[in-house]
Design a protein around this motif. Structure first.
Motif, PDB file in Angstrom:
ATOM      1  N   ALA A  43       0.837  -1.213   0.000  1.00  0.00           N
ATOM      2  CA  ALA A  43       0.000   0.000   0.000  1.00  0.00           C
ATOM      3  C   ALA A  43       0.866   1.255   0.000  1.00  0.00           C
ATOM      4  N   ARG A  44       1.935   1.260   0.790  1.00  0.00           N
ATOM      5  CA  ARG A  44       2.819   2.433   0.823  1.00  0.00           C
ATOM      6  C   ARG A  44       3.527   2.633  -0.517  1.00  0.00           C
ATOM      7  N   GLY A  46       2.359   1.605  -3.368  1.00  0.00           N
ATOM      8  CA  GLY A  46       1.302   2.043  -4.278  1.00  0.00           C
ATOM      9  C   GLY A  46       1.075   3.549  -4.207  1.00  0.00           C
ATOM     10  N   GLU A  47       1.061   4.108  -3.004  1.00  0.00           N
ATOM     11  CA  GLU A  47       0.901   5.557  -2.840  1.00  0.00           C
ATOM     12  C   GLU A  47       2.018   6.314  -3.555  1.00  0.00           C
ATOM     13  N   ARG A  48       3.239   5.876  -3.355  1.00  0.00           N
ATOM     14  CA  ARG A  48       4.387   6.540  -3.994  1.00  0.00           C
ATOM     15  C   ARG A  48       4.301   6.457  -5.515  1.00  0.00           C
ATOM     16  N   ARG A  50       1.622   6.068  -7.375  1.00  0.00           N
ATOM     17  CA  ARG A  50       0.545   6.921  -7.887  1.00  0.00           C
ATOM     18  C   ARG A  50       1.022   8.367  -8.042  1.00  0.00           C
ATOM     19  N   ALA A  51       1.862   8.816  -7.116  1.00  0.00           N
ATOM     20  CA  ALA A  51       2.352  10.193  -7.149  1.00  0.00           C
ATOM     21  C   ALA A  51       3.302  10.435  -8.331  1.00  0.00           C
ATOM     22  N   ASP A  60      -3.327  -1.389  -5.947  1.00  0.00           N
ATOM     23  CA  ASP A  60      -2.794  -2.180  -4.839  1.00  0.00           C
ATOM     24  C   ASP A  60      -3.897  -2.886  -4.059  1.00  0.00           C
ATOM     25  N   ASP A  61      -5.121  -2.789  -4.532  1.00  0.00           N
ATOM     26  CA  ASP A  61      -6.256  -3.490  -3.940  1.00  0.00           C
ATOM     27  C   ASP A  61      -6.312  -4.889  -4.574  1.00  0.00           C
TER      28      ASP A  61
END
Length: 124
Positions: A43-44, A46-48, A50-51, A60-61
């Motif tokens: 998840a972490r 995935g956040e990076r 996306r940015a 990431d789901d």
């Protein structure tokens, strides 16, 4: 367990692995799939991603990732480290390197590599 002694030795001395894979599916031409058993780190990451990869659908789901691309099987080598791992499935555009490189996507590949390097050094 693992029938490759060198791989088993490597996995035995690392905490987490991020493995990179490529895939090609007409229904997911711009999806970066973030699988693997270590869901918190996935998840972490995935956040990076996306940015830095706004032109891609970073997923990431696990429910949205095709079952055969999730990388969560307990015998998958990426998950055999102490803390589990992350399996990235990358579409051609973002892994456009080597002899089949499409120069128009090189900035995407560069952004991916930079984000992974930063993730590897900051997520300790």
């Amino acid at each position: 367990v693992i029938d490759a002694p060198s791989l088993a030795e490597f996995l035995d001395h690392v905490d987490v692995v991020v493995s990179l894979h490529g895939y090609q599916r007409p229904d997911l031409p711009r999806a970066v799939l973030v699988g693997g058993a270590h869901r918190g780190l996935a998840a972490r990451l995935g956040e990076r991603l996306r940015a830095v990869l706004p032109d891609y659908d970073v997923i990431d789901d696990l429910d949205r990732i095709p079952a055969d691309l999730r990388g969560v099987h307990p015998r998958n080598p990426v998950n055999l480290t102490r803390a589990g791992g992350i399996q990235l499935e990358l579409p051609h555009r973002v892994r456009s390197i080597g002899p089949y490189r499409d120069a128009s996507y090189q900035t995407h590949t560069d952004a991916l590599v930079a984000a992974l390097a930063d993730f590897a050094t900051s997520e300790r």
